[in-house]
Structures are given as C-alpha cells and as structure tokens.
Design a protein around this motif. Structure first.
Motif: not given
Length: 270
Positions: A56-66
């Motif tokens: 989903g369109f999440s701005m929690q990039s540090d947590a979700i970006a792989e």
C-alpha cells in the motif's frame, strides 16, 4: 510515423489489470493473494498490478522498502509461470535512499525499472523517497510501453509522446476523493498522445484510512474507454489492444506531425 507495412509481426496484446485491495504493509500476504489473481489471468500477455502492491501507499519507507530481492524474484517467477509480462511498483531501497520503483518483468526474466519522478508531496512522498530522473519506454512483443506511476499522470509534458510509445501504463494508489481527475486525465493522455492508456488502481482502505474506489480504466487512442469496472469492485479488467488499428488511426489523423517541439530540462536545471 510507423509504417503499416512493417506491422505483421506485432500481434494484438491481451492485457489484464488487477484492481484489488492490498494488505497494509504486509509484503508476503500481498504476494500470496496476488499470485492467485495472476494465475487466474490465463491468456493475458501483460498483467498490471497497482502502485506499491506489496505494502500500500506507505510513507514509512525505512520500515517497508526492501532491497531488490524477494519481490523482484517473485515477479520473475510469476512472469515465467503465467507466460505474461508483469508490471507494478514496489517501495525499494536504492543505495542510501528509497524509491518508488516500477518494475516491468517479461516471461523470459528481462527486468526494466522506472523510478517514479513526480512524488506526491501532499502525502510527504518527496520526503520519504528519492525522485527518479529517467523516462523509461519498454519494448515488448513489438509494442513500446511508457512506464508511469500515479501522480505522474498530472504532468503531461513528462508523458508527452515523441512518437516513441504505443501504450502509456499508469500504476496507482489514487484516492476515491479525486477519482474524477484520475479518469479524466487518463482519457486526456490517450487523446493528446494518440496512444492506448492503461490505468490500474487499487480498491479498499489503507492504513491511513484513505479510501480507494479503483476506477481502473483501459482507454483507446480516441480517448474512449474500452474496458471499465464498477467503482470499488475487486476485479480484473481485460482488453485486447490492436496495433494495426492504432497505426491506421495515426496515419489517418496525423496530429503528431504538428506537435510542438520541446526538450525536457536536465535535473540540475530544474
């Protein structure tokens, strides 16, 4: 302009757009549910997934970006199993930054990448991700496909055809509150560029309580919808795109010959 005498090898392209709800910030769950949806798209040559389809369109990039790993490997596997190219975007680590990266993966395992250029500042995307700089056109089965992501749709200069694409493909998490703009702009991009336009959006509600109505759309070079679905419906949108008819229309109505010449500035000039 392309030559109609050289189109015999370009077959009609069957496309399938998966309009579905996404599990918030749960990549394994989304890959699992989308694998079943992809398997049900037998016969398609191109299958399109929404923007950030693993989270989903999440701005929690540090947590979700792989890093390029599990999801890219999954896309390669699914493309091989389905016999279709797959396209969708994923929050991805790139060096020290994160990007909203659109992948286009062929059944043979060829991978093209486009990093979203126009970041949606109203949600803080420009603070969570690094903007891309390259405009990407993929060549697949004789078709030329421009890769775009969501907010890119609002910027017609960046997506302006230079007689270099036949399909503009937009993957999105476009909120229901602005669905009229989404549908109108998809049709406008098709008309002004004399190209097919595919717009694949999600449905449901994300972890920030933002609602999405889908409104995925397949539009022809006249700006006319050729495939549509009911608002909010979890479904697959299908159509067959005819390359010869596209070129015939361009030759009968060669508006591109009168297009204004322009050059996009280099990033350092912006």
């Amino acid at each position: 302009m392309s030559d109609l005498n050289n189109t015999a090898q370009v077959m009609p392209l069957r496309v399938a757009l998966i309009q579905t709800e996404l599990v918030w910030q749960d990549a394994p769950a989304n890959r699992q549910q989308l694998a079943a949806r992809i398997a049900a798209c037998a016969g398609a040559g191109l299958i399109v997934l929404p923007e950030m389809f693993t989270t989903g369109f999440s701005m929690q990039s540090d947590a979700i970006a792989e890093p390029e790993g599990d999801t890219l490997a999954w896309l390669i596997q699914q493309a091989a199993l389905s016999g279709a190219a797959l396209c969708g975007s994923v929050a991805t680590r790139s060096g020290d930054d994160c990007v909203n990266r659109c992948y286009f993966v062929t059944p043979q395992g060829q991978v093209s990448r486009y990093d979203k250029k126009h970041l949606f500042r109203m949600a803080g995307e420009h603070q969570a991700y690094r903007a891309g700089t390259e405009r990407v056109v993929v060549h697949y089965l004789g078709w030329r496909i421009l890769l775009q992501v969501c907010y890119d749709l609002r910027f017609p200069v960046f997506s302006r055809s230079r007689n270099d694409y036949d399909i503009a493909l937009y993957v999105a998490n476009w909120p229901a509150a602005r669905s009229h703009a989404w549908r109108t702009l998809l049709q406008a991009r098709a008309i002004e560029n004399q190209a097919f336009v595919l717009g694949c959006n999600r449905v449901g509600t994300d972890g920030n309580a933002v609602a999405y109505s889908g409104d995925s759309l397949i539009v022809d070079y006249l700006g006319q919808p050729v495939a549509d679905v009911s608002r909010g419906e979890d479904s697959v949108l299908r159509a067959e795109l005819d390359y010869v008819k596209l070129l015939q229309y361009r030759q009968q109505f060669p508006a591109m010959l009168d297009a204004d010449a322009f050059i996009l500035p280099a990033p350092e000039d912006c």
